[in-house]
Design a protein around this motif. Structure first.
Motif, short mmCIF file in Angstrom:
data_model
loop_
_atom_site.label_atom_id
_atom_site.label_comp_id
_atom_site.label_asym_id
_atom_site.label_seq_id
_atom_site.Cartn_x
_atom_site.Cartn_y
_atom_site.Cartn_z
N ALA A 277 41.63 37.08 35.76
CA ALA A 277 42.00 36.92 37.78
C ALA A 277 41.53 37.93 38.44
O ALA A 277 41.12 37.93 39.92
CB ALA A 277 43.19 37.16 37.23
N GLU A 278 40.78 39.23 38.44
CA GLU A 278 40.61 40.12 39.01
C GLU A 278 38.57 39.91 39.16
O GLU A 278 38.37 39.72 40.29
CB GLU A 278 40.20 41.47 38.24
CG GLU A 278 41.01 42.54 38.34
CD GLU A 278 41.34 43.67 37.71
OE1 GLU A 278 40.23 43.86 36.90
OE2 GLU A 278 41.62 44.40 38.10
N ARG A 279 37.90 39.31 37.51
CA ARG A 279 36.33 38.24 38.57
C ARG A 279 36.45 36.94 39.39
O ARG A 279 35.68 37.02 40.30
CB ARG A 279 36.31 38.14 37.28
CG ARG A 279 35.16 37.35 37.68
CD ARG A 279 34.75 36.86 35.80
NE ARG A 279 33.53 36.20 35.89
CZ ARG A 279 32.65 35.51 34.89
NH1 ARG A 279 33.28 36.29 33.52
NH2 ARG A 279 32.12 34.41 34.92
N CYS A 280 38.12 36.30 39.76
CA CYS A 280 38.13 35.53 40.42
C CYS A 280 38.73 35.84 41.62
O CYS A 280 38.69 35.11 42.58
CB CYS A 280 39.32 34.15 40.22
SG CYS A 280 37.96 33.34 38.34
N HIS A 281 38.92 37.06 42.13
CA HIS A 281 39.50 37.59 43.07
C HIS A 281 41.04 37.07 43.67
O HIS A 281 41.43 36.52 44.32
CB HIS A 281 39.08 37.65 45.07
CG HIS A 281 37.48 38.24 44.56
ND1 HIS A 281 37.19 39.69 44.38
CD2 HIS A 281 36.11 37.53 43.81
CE1 HIS A 281 35.97 39.70 43.50
NE2 HIS A 281 35.42 38.62 43.72
#
Length: 296
Positions: free
Chosen positions: A22-26
């Motif tokens: 989720a962090e990677r995909c903002h």
């Protein structure tokens, strides 16, 4: 199936962790979970096993990952190609060129254009100025290299260069012994000239200048292109008007002399529709202006 869902699945497959994916995909973790569920619902297949601590791909998920990566790469390529085409960096440009311009200036324009946009192909159509006007109005060509002025108000034209005509003379003719000639020297001499439909204004200018010099031009034959005019001069039919040194083809029995005093000139210009031109055409016009400034 959209790009966001594919990106989320690829991130989850590579991270095997919802929070990191989720962090990677903002995005938030719930939003990430929603994207994965949406994709599984659309495919009607389970792509990943989830527990509180472990995420693993199903066999179907492993297969889908390979294809998803290919799809994303293809989408990125498609977007890049569309953007580069919109910027005029790739594709092709259809250009109309008159026969004299093919010799006088087009090679230099094409060379400059290829340096600026090496991945844009040129489709070249040899057309008279009048034919280019019609083709530009129909959208059959993107830009034209013409002999201004034009008749169509919906087209814009501008002169990019101007070259003096020279005279091709049979080698055994008395005028061949001179370093230069004047139009008055042609009184009573047979003349070989291009047909009027090739460049009406220039044709009329030649005849008008002869009238100003005190005589009516004695047209022995009309011929086209320049090679044909030179061949007829070599056979003794008459004197021939040749535009610039670029058309001075080496031919036994023919010499070339500049015309001093009042003399016809070949105006070379570019034409395009007033509604605007594509980026690649704008680059072509810039190349044409640069090349035209150097012709003589």
């Amino acid at each position: 199936m959209d790009r966001t869902a594919l990106d989320c699945f690829i991130a989850l497959a590579e991270e095997l962790h919802f929070h990191r994916a989720a962090e990677r995909c903002h995005m938030s973790q719930p939003a990430m979970s929603q994207q994965i569920r949406k994709l599984e619902h659309e495919l009607d297949v389970r792509l990943a096993h989830r527990t509180k601590r472990v995420v693993s791909l199903t066999p179907a998920g492993e297969v889908f990952l390979t294809e998803a990566r290919k799809t994303v790469r293809q989408m990125e390529l498609a977007a890049e190609l569309a953007q580069r085409t919109d910027r005029g960096e790739i594709g092709q440009l259809t250009v109309g060129v008159t026969a004299p311009a093919l010799f006088v200036v087009f090679p230099e324009i094409a060379r400059r254009f290829r340096q600026l946009l090496p991945h844009v192909g040129l489709v070249v159509r040899e057309l008279t100025t009048a034919e280019q006007e019609r083709s530009l109005m129909r959208g059959d060509i993107d830009v034209g290299i013409i002999h201004p002025p034009l008749d169509e108000a919906a087209l814009h034209s501008e002169q990019i260069g101007r070259v003096a005509y020279q005279l091709a003379i049979p080698q055994d003719h008395r005028l061949a012994r001179r370093e230069s000639v004047t139009l008055a020297d042609l009184e009573g001499e047979p003349i070989v000239i291009f047909p009027r439909q090739i460049a009406p204004q220039i044709y009329d200018t030649v005849l008008a200048l002869c009238q100003d010099a005190g005589f009516t031009a004695k047209i022995a034959m009309e011929a086209f292109p320049a090679q044909s005019i030179i061949a007829l001069v070599a056979s003794g039919v008459g004197m021939g008007f040749i535009a610039s040194e670029t058309q001075r083809l080496a031919r036994t029995g023919v010499v070339y002399r500049p015309i001093t005093g009042p003399a016809p000139h070949l105006s070379v210009g570019v034409a395009y529709h007033v509604d605007g031109v594509a980026p690649a055409a704008q680059t072509f016009l810039a190349a044409a202006r640069e090349a035209g400034a150097a012709i003589r």
